[in-house]
Design an enzyme around this catalytic site. Sequence first.
Site, PDB file in Angstrom:
ATOM      1  CD  GLU A   1      -2.992  -1.037   2.278  1.00 10.36           C
ATOM      2  OE1 GLU A   1      -2.801  -0.192   3.188  1.00 10.36           O
ATOM      3  OE2 GLU A   1      -3.915  -1.880   2.315  1.00 10.36           O
TER       4      GLU A   1
ATOM      5  CG  HIS B   1      -8.964   0.923   2.788  1.00 10.94           C
ATOM      6  ND1 HIS B   1      -8.020   1.702   2.165  1.00 10.94           N
ATOM      7  CD2 HIS B   1      -8.280   0.121   3.650  1.00 10.94           C
ATOM      8  CE1 HIS B   1      -6.823   1.395   2.635  1.00 10.94           C
ATOM      9  NE2 HIS B   1      -6.948   0.446   3.533  1.00 10.94           N
TER      10      HIS B   1
END
Length: 305
Positions: free
Chosen positions: A158, A192
């Site tokens: 990430e 997300h």
Amino acid sequence: MTTPAVPGAAAVAACAAMAVSYVAVLYAPTVLLRLPPPASLRVFLHRRFACAAVASAASALATAALLRVWNLGDFSDMLAVFGIRKDHLLEAAVIPLLLTSLVYAGSFVARLWVLVSSWGGDGNEVGIGCAHRIAYRIQAAVEDVMVWRNYVVAPCTEELVFRACMIPLLLCGGFKMYNIIFFTPVFFSLAHLNHLFELHQQGRNFMRSLLIVGIQLGYTVIFGWYAAFLFIRTGNLLSPIVAHIVCNMMGLPVFSSPRTRGVASVAFLAGSISFFWLLFPATSPKLYNTRLDRCSCWHGYCRWE
């Protein structure tokens, strides 16, 4: 050596594509490759690890192509564009670790309070028992696939995609640093949103799932600001990775705990004040770079043309 600027619209489009692809590729094994459903959590996460690696490599290659990093000549300079550097590693790891830990002063006090309260009997026996528990937990953590997900794969992939790839693109696209710090977490949070779909698949109530994901998005936005700030100030990818690991380990900070009789609240307040007081001095580019060439960001990105 100068690197060609990237049009602002192209930089934003590339960042959006990276965010979408990072999430979309997670579903490739079952949707595109038509693989059978995973037989266990371990198999499921191993597939996701492979997908995250593919998405991260694709994002890095796309960024390298858009920025034409091969024009820099030296391989270490190419990697440095992504904040992958071997210099100032100690500073890049230790200082963000200590700085981030200040926010969790209340959490540390609460956990220490529970640990001390559980002690009893002979001091040597307590010490030996504590050592055995620590050894057992370390062994269990190494074998736990969720530990690898939360503390290795997720932080590394990430931060590579959402910081090391996106921020240089946006800097070269002409965006100001403070705009990038507040803008890039939008991509990070959108990545997300798939959690809402997964919670719904697990049979959770939609409104409850929306509330859970909403809290997660708010937390990821705040963390995204901090991670982008760290990356821009230090110029080292290791710094936001360390902060990411700490936040994943600790979760939400403990603001208060009735067990500690207010000590945790005082620790949280003192830690938070110290965090904001030290935020700029502890992330001064001078601590992480040998020379700055009178530029406020690493590698002179703000002067790229």
